[in-house]
Motif scaffolding. Structure first.
Motif, short mmCIF file in Angstrom:
data_model
loop_
_atom_site.label_atom_id
_atom_site.label_comp_id
_atom_site.label_asym_id
_atom_site.label_seq_id
_atom_site.Cartn_x
_atom_site.Cartn_y
_atom_site.Cartn_z
N THR A 75 0.80 -1.23 0.00
CA THR A 75 0.00 0.00 0.00
C THR A 75 0.84 1.28 0.00
O THR A 75 0.33 2.34 -0.35
N THR A 80 -0.28 -0.06 6.92
CA THR A 80 -1.56 -0.04 6.21
C THR A 80 -1.74 -1.30 5.36
O THR A 80 -0.91 -1.58 4.49
N GLY A 81 -2.81 -2.06 5.66
CA GLY A 81 -3.14 -3.19 4.81
C GLY A 81 -2.73 -4.56 5.31
O GLY A 81 -2.73 -5.52 4.55
N ASP A 86 -4.30 -3.52 11.26
CA ASP A 86 -5.70 -3.63 11.71
C ASP A 86 -5.78 -3.46 13.22
O ASP A 86 -6.65 -2.76 13.75
N THR A 102 -9.86 1.81 10.65
CA THR A 102 -9.24 0.96 9.63
C THR A 102 -8.31 1.77 8.75
O THR A 102 -8.45 2.99 8.61
N THR A 104 -6.67 0.96 4.89
CA THR A 104 -6.63 -0.02 3.81
C THR A 104 -5.75 0.39 2.63
O THR A 104 -5.20 -0.46 1.94
N GLU A 105 -5.64 1.69 2.41
CA GLU A 105 -4.82 2.19 1.29
C GLU A 105 -4.46 3.64 1.56
O GLU A 105 -4.99 4.25 2.48
N ASP A 108 -7.44 6.39 1.84
CA ASP A 108 -8.63 5.89 2.57
C ASP A 108 -9.18 6.92 3.57
O ASP A 108 -10.01 6.59 4.41
#
Ligand code: SF4
Length: 229
Positions: A75, A80-81, A86, A102, A104-105, A108
């Motif tokens: 990412t 991240t990811g 998490d 969260t 994720t990218e 985000d």
């Protein structure tokens, strides 16, 4: 850091992203980015060193180990990811240090409050194990981040490698660092203006799945940091 020029985030991050100092890690990060994991086969992996990110006026600096092969090596943003991220971002959100639980990218909409996240290694290492030489190669980047983050009052080291790496960075900056013991939720106060050092087990899948690091244990660390700040 002693430097013939005035350092800036732009200059530092550009040097990080283009760094090729560790041949083994350059080969690994690029191979992972080429071969990918099946679940992420549609991703255009980052496959480069990962710079730190967050609030440049942060009072909390979080120091991790190194990018995960299919996490931030994919990412391009720290933690991240992958499952470590998490766990970390959910805890940061619960403690009020992030606007969402969260990550994720890179796009985000995550915003860190009063917090900057970095790592002692910038390139994904095979088996999550950078060598001592690779960590030494990378440490000047951490030192430069420390110089660019003068408002930091608490440093949180995630895991033993980050703990040792941060202390080595202080030594390399000419500070006399006593012998300190690694342990979860340890707190070390240094003479001002050095930030307080907090220590946590790393939020790796291995630690969270085995119960070595529970949500309650991790939350306690952030509650303590909030009290310090
Ligand atoms: S680990 Fe650090 S020093 Fe080594 S290649 Fe990556 S960015 Fe450069």
């Amino acid at each position: 850091m002693d430097s013939p020029y005035r350092d800036t985030w732009e200059k530092l991050n550009q040097e990080i992203i283009t760094c090729q100092q560790c041949p083994r890690l350059v080969a690994w990060r690029e191979e992972v980015a080429r071969t990918k994991r099946r679940a992420y086969r549609d991703w255009d992996y980052w496959g480069k060193p990962v710079p730190g990110f967050g609030d440049p006026q942060a009072r909390l600096l979080i120091v991790g180990l190194a990018p995960g092969a299919h996490g931030s090596n994919r990412t391009g943003r720290m933690f991240t990811g992958d499952s470590s991220g998490d766990t970390l971002f959910a805890a940061l959100y619960r403690a009020g240090f992030a606007n969402q639980p969260t990550a994720t990218e890179r796009e985000d909409d995550l915003v860190l409050h009063n917090t900057f996240i970095t790592a002692v290694g910038r390139c994904a290492p095979p088996k999550n194990r950078p060598t001592a030489q690779e960590l030494a190669n990378c440490r000047p980047f951490l030192s430069r981040e420390l110089s660019l983050l003068p408002t930091v009052r608490v440093v949180l080291a995630l895991g033993h490698v980050a703990f040792k790496g941060y202390l080595r960075a202080l030594e390399e900056r000419g500070l006399d660092v006593p012998r300190l013991k690694f342990g979860h939720n340890m707190q070390y106060d240094f003479a001002s203006p050095l930030p307080t050092l907090m220590v946590s087990y790393h939020p790796s899948r291995q630690n969270t799945q085995t119960g070595r690091l529970t949500q309650a244990m991790f939350d306690t660390v952030f509650q303590q940091i909030q009290a310090l700040l």
